[in-house]
Design an enzyme around this catalytic site. Structure first.
Site, mmCIF file in Angstrom:
data_model
loop_
_atom_site.group_PDB
_atom_site.id
_atom_site.type_symbol
_atom_site.label_atom_id
_atom_site.label_comp_id
_atom_site.label_asym_id
_atom_site.label_seq_id
_atom_site.Cartn_x
_atom_site.Cartn_y
_atom_site.Cartn_z
ATOM 1 N N CYS A 170 9.519 1.712 3.593
ATOM 2 C CA CYS A 170 10.503 0.685 3.957
ATOM 3 C C CYS A 170 11.907 1.268 4.006
ATOM 4 C CB CYS A 170 10.448 -0.484 2.984
ATOM 5 S SG CYS A 170 10.996 -0.096 1.316
ATOM 6 N N GLU A 227 -5.084 -3.827 -1.729
ATOM 7 C CA GLU A 227 -6.513 -3.490 -1.760
ATOM 8 C C GLU A 227 -6.817 -2.215 -0.968
ATOM 9 O OE1 GLU A 227 -5.915 -6.722 1.432
ATOM 10 O OE2 GLU A 227 -5.083 -6.143 -0.527
ATOM 11 N N ARG A 228 -5.816 -1.663 -0.272
ATOM 12 C CA ARG A 228 -6.067 -0.437 0.505
ATOM 13 C C ARG A 228 -6.098 0.807 -0.384
ATOM 14 N NH1 ARG A 228 -1.950 -1.332 5.653
ATOM 15 N NH2 ARG A 228 -2.653 -3.436 6.227
ATOM 16 N N SER A 267 5.702 -7.104 4.060
ATOM 17 C CA SER A 267 6.325 -7.458 5.333
ATOM 18 C C SER A 267 7.186 -8.702 5.167
ATOM 19 C CB SER A 267 5.248 -7.715 6.393
ATOM 20 O OG SER A 267 4.532 -8.900 6.095
ATOM 21 N N GLU A 306 9.725 -3.737 13.015
ATOM 22 C CA GLU A 306 9.390 -2.563 12.209
ATOM 23 C C GLU A 306 8.086 -1.950 12.712
ATOM 24 O OE1 GLU A 306 9.438 -1.555 7.474
ATOM 25 O OE2 GLU A 306 8.432 -3.403 8.079
ATOM 26 N N PHE A 316 0.805 -1.217 0.000
ATOM 27 C CA PHE A 316 0.000 0.000 0.000
ATOM 28 C C PHE A 316 0.836 1.263 0.000
ATOM 29 C CE2 PHE A 316 0.907 -0.253 4.543
ATOM 30 C CZ PHE A 316 1.047 1.077 4.906
ATOM 31 N N LYS A 355 -0.989 -7.507 -8.858
ATOM 32 C CA LYS A 355 -1.919 -7.622 -7.735
ATOM 33 C C LYS A 355 -1.532 -6.544 -6.725
ATOM 34 C CE LYS A 355 -2.659 -8.733 -4.005
ATOM 35 N NZ LYS A 355 -3.163 -7.889 -2.851
#
Length: 500
Positions: free
Chosen positions: A281, A176-177, A226, A383, A149, A173
């Site tokens: 990140c 979805e957020r 993640s 994190e 996202f 893909k």
């Protein structure tokens, strides 16, 4: 309620799963749309569409594919304001940061425009008597990208830009957020001249991810997210015979030596730790001042700097950063702050109670600052991915060097110093994949490559640059002999050929 469809075969595609995910406005907390979640059958439809497009696209010469990338770049630039506004509304980034997201993706598209040069193989004339040897790079087929996202424009373009330019067809893909920008990028790719089916966007959750990882016609998968999920993607994809690069989490450190330019350090830390609400990140959530005097000065100056930061709605041109992406993510970050307190770290500035007038239901968090954090604390090991900066004090250069080197993550690190010898030594010895010297967010330019070490990356090939070209292609080597028909044929040989 607005519904966000898949994009398959060059057109909007309405799924039939009956499953949806809400897309929130992080500034208000309101649901602004819902996105369809694909079934395995719908993913199969997208893969078959990409497979049908592959032969024609892969046989298109590299120069013509490059021209499509040139036109795509032009169209993205022409639609920059629309894309930034769309991205900002779903993610919560301020507009300037959203434009930066798009621009860093375009850097890789610009690199992909030079793909004819990058695809040139090697050639040896006269490797043996009348024998020439040459190599060529060929596309893999249908390939896929699973993106997070936090960079809904940049990371998809990092993946599909090179993958499509070398001749593959692509399944994206996205998260979805914030799914609207990836769909718009798919539309612009078709408008740029790519045939239908070259770039497909399929929304989904674990069902869609597993459908990609197990599909026999998907040959390579690139992932960013993640570390736990990256590890899962790597294992599952490899188990099903796919080439996989899976980028995971990070805990990037900023080492501050006593001779550093502290004015610049404070500015760099503010942007790198709190920009984009810390949802990067390559953010810099840990600062390691060397020596008590350096640490005390850094703490004092950060405490003075933090009140100057403006948290606002994503459309506010004066805001330094906006809300985090969802209420659940805000609660997760707040939980890590509480964990740090329980572990004994000193919470110098607490941003949990921040509320923006008129937007009390938005997902806003003020900046938080910890001091006296130690390597044994879980809040240091993991994190946080929010607007939280942790000070970990080091007594010496060696101690500071060992902190990022021994951490489970190894994505990025920065050192702030005016000592060239110390910087050179640090860059050579630190056990981290990307190093900044007086650069707080050391994301390499597009014609180099991006990738971390340890639990920050699974797989042995990095993103974009020539590493990306290698990942999205396979090498074929040809050994050719053109004998002189007037010469006698050689006798049969039953030993391995040699140059003797």
């Amino acid at each position: 309620m607005r519904e966000i469809n898949h994009f398959i075969g060059g057109a909007s595609f309405t799924g039939a799963s009956g499953r949806f995910s809400d897309v929130f406005n992080p500034n208000t907390g309101e649901v602004q749309a819902r996105v369809q979640l694909a079934t395995a059958a719908e993913m199969d439809r997208a893969v078959q569409t990409a497979q049908d497009a592959f032969d024609g696209w892969s046989s298109t010469n590299p120069q013509r594919r490059a021209r499509v990338m040139f036109e795509f770049k032009r169209l993205v630039e022409a639609n920059m304001d629309e894309l930034a506004a769309m991205l900002s509304a779903e993610h919560g980034k301020v507009i300037a940061d959203a434009k930066g997201d798009v621009m860093r993706g375009l850097d890789v598209i610009e690199f992909a425009c030079g793909i004819p040069h990058a695809l040139k193989g090697e050639y040896t004339w006269g490797a043996g008597p009348g024998i020439d040897v040459y190599s060529m790079r060929q596309p893999l087929g249908v390939v896929a990208g699973i993106t997070p996202f936090n960079f809904p424009a940049m990371i998809p373009m990092w993946m599909f830009g090179v993958a499509i330019a070398v001749g593959n067809t692509f399944i994206l893909k996205p998260s979805e957020r914030d799914p609207s920008v990836p769909v718009r990028l798919g539309e612009l790719m078709i408008e740029a001249g790519a045939p239908a089916g070259v770039l497909n966007v399929v929304h989904g959750d674990k069902t869609a991810v597993d459908a990609i990882l197990t599909h026999p016609k998907v040959h390579a998968v690139s992932f960013v997210g993640s570390s736990d999920i990256a590890h899962y993607v790597y294992q599952m994809g490899a188990q099903h015979g796919k080439r996989v690069q899976a980028m995971g989490g990070a805990k990037n450190h900023g080492i501050v030596l006593p001779d550093a330019d502290m004015d610049q350090v404070i500015k760099d830390l503010s942007g790198a730790a709190f920009g984009s609400a810390g949802e990067r990140c390559m953010a810099l959530p840990v600062v390691v001042p060397v020596g008590k005097r350096t640490a005390d000065e850094l703490r004092e100056r950060m405490v003075a700097e933090i009140p100057r930061l403006k948290v606002g709605v994503s459309t506010d041109p004066d805001a330094h950063y906006g809300p985090v992406v969802t209420a659940a993510h805000r609660a997760k970050v707040a939980g890590w702050i509480e964990k740090g307190v329980q572990e004994g770290a000193e919470l110098v500035v607490d941003g949990r109670d921040f509320s923006l007038q008129g937007h009390e239901n938005g997902y806003f968090m003020g900046p938080s600052l910890f001091d006296n954090v130690t390597p044994e604390m879980e809040s240091y090991k993991e994190e946080i991915f929010g607007p939280v900066l942790q000070i970990v004090r080091a007594a010496s250069f060696e101690e500071a060097l060992h902190l990022p080197s021994r951490h489970q993550y190894g994505n990025g690190v920065a050192i702030f110093t005016q000592n060239g010898r110390a910087a050179r030594d640090f860059a050579a010895r630190v056990n981290v994949g990307m190093v900044g010297i007086n650069v707080p967010i050391p994301v390499p330019v597009a014609y180099h490559t991006f990738g971390g070490w340890k639990r920050s990356a699974f797989g042995d090939t990095n993103q974009h640059g020539m590493e990306g070209v290698k990942f999205w292609t396979k090498v074929k080597t040809v050994t050719a002999r053109w004998p002189d028909s007037e010469l006698e044929h050689a006798d049969s040989s039953f030993v391995i050929p040699t140059m003797q």
